[in-house]
Design a protein around this motif. Structure first.
Motif, PDB file in Angstrom:
ATOM      1  N   LEU A 282      48.523  56.631  40.617  1.00 25.23           N
ATOM      2  CA  LEU A 282      47.491  55.462  40.277  1.00 25.23           C
ATOM      3  C   LEU A 282      48.144  54.255  40.553  1.00 25.23           C
ATOM      4  N   ARG A 283      47.474  53.026  40.718  1.00 26.10           N
ATOM      5  CA  ARG A 283      47.998  51.862  40.790  1.00 26.10           C
ATOM      6  C   ARG A 283      47.098  50.801  39.806  1.00 26.10           C
ATOM      7  N   LEU A 284      48.038  50.208  38.890  1.00 25.50           N
ATOM      8  CA  LEU A 284      47.559  49.432  38.022  1.00 25.50           C
ATOM      9  C   LEU A 284      47.476  47.877  38.280  1.00 25.50           C
ATOM     10  N   SER A 285      46.847  47.141  37.874  1.00 18.34           N
ATOM     11  CA  SER A 285      46.566  45.877  38.067  1.00 18.34           C
ATOM     12  C   SER A 285      46.722  44.867  37.036  1.00 18.34           C
ATOM     13  N   CYS A 286      47.264  43.928  36.680  1.00 17.83           N
ATOM     14  CA  CYS A 286      47.656  42.939  35.735  1.00 17.83           C
ATOM     15  C   CYS A 286      47.102  41.488  36.352  1.00 17.83           C
ATOM     16  N   THR A 287      46.149  40.908  35.838  1.00 16.23           N
ATOM     17  CA  THR A 287      45.570  39.688  36.447  1.00 16.23           C
ATOM     18  C   THR A 287      45.632  38.465  35.306  1.00 16.23           C
ATOM     19  N   ALA A 288      46.284  37.559  35.744  1.00 17.01           N
ATOM     20  CA  ALA A 288      46.857  36.430  34.745  1.00 17.01           C
ATOM     21  C   ALA A 288      45.448  35.336  34.721  1.00 17.01           C
ATOM     22  N   SER A 289      45.077  34.644  33.765  1.00 17.20           N
ATOM     23  CA  SER A 289      44.013  33.483  33.880  1.00 17.20           C
ATOM     24  C   SER A 289      44.567  32.482  34.557  1.00 17.20           C
ATOM     25  N   ARG A 290      45.869  32.371  34.596  1.00 14.62           N
ATOM     26  CA  ARG A 290      46.246  31.087  35.332  1.00 14.62           C
ATOM     27  C   ARG A 290      47.847  31.625  35.835  1.00 14.62           C
ATOM     28  N   ARG A 291      48.466  30.684  36.732  1.00 15.49           N
ATOM     29  CA  ARG A 291      49.734  31.086  37.221  1.00 15.49           C
ATOM     30  C   ARG A 291      50.693  30.948  36.292  1.00 15.49           C
ATOM     31  N   THR A 292      51.632  31.918  36.277  1.00 14.34           N
ATOM     32  CA  THR A 292      52.493  32.137  35.353  1.00 14.34           C
ATOM     33  C   THR A 292      53.912  32.180  35.953  1.00 14.34           C
ATOM     34  N   PHE A 293      54.749  31.645  35.703  1.00 15.48           N
ATOM     35  CA  PHE A 293      56.306  31.612  36.438  1.00 15.48           C
ATOM     36  C   PHE A 293      57.155  32.406  35.779  1.00 15.48           C
TER      37      PHE A 293
END
Length: 115
Positions: free
Chosen positions: A18-29
């Motif tokens: 499986l491939r999980l994704s995690c999307t952030a609402s804005r760029r995080t450093f």
């Protein structure tokens, strides 16, 4: 404040991927990581990656089976999970690492591995 949304979980047979994704609402450093929580157990660290992607860290239980990566242009982090085992069954979350921020916890994505 950053919102993190996990996706990609599902039901898979042992040995599958499986491939999980995690999307952030804005760029995080920040360094970001994956964590998981199985029924009746504490949430545990799975893997993390620095902003540049140069350095990655894995729990011993997933080393050589899971690969973490990130695409900063898409504000997205991934977890490629191969050779899955029933003991990988858990809800998977993403957050900053190594110190998660409480307010960043999302709903997670369920991974179920059948034997």
């Amino acid at each position: 404040q950053v919102q993190l949304v996990e996706s990609g979980g599902g039901l898979v047979q042992a040995g599958g991927s499986l491939r999980l994704s995690c999307t952030a609402s804005r760029r995080t450093f920040n360094r970001l990581g994956w964590f998981r929580q199985a029924p009746g157990k504490e949430r545990e660290f799975v893997a993390s990656i620095t902003y540049s992607g140069t350095n990655t860290y894995y729990a011993d239980s997933v080393k050589d089976r899971f690969t973490i990566s990130r695409d900063n242009a898409k504000n997205t982090m991934y977890l490629q999970m191969n050779s899955l085992k029933p003991e990988d069954t858990a809800v998977y979350y993403c957050n900053t690492a190594p110190n998660p921020i409480t307010s960043y916890w999302g709903q997670g994505t369920q991974v179920t591995v059948s034997s």
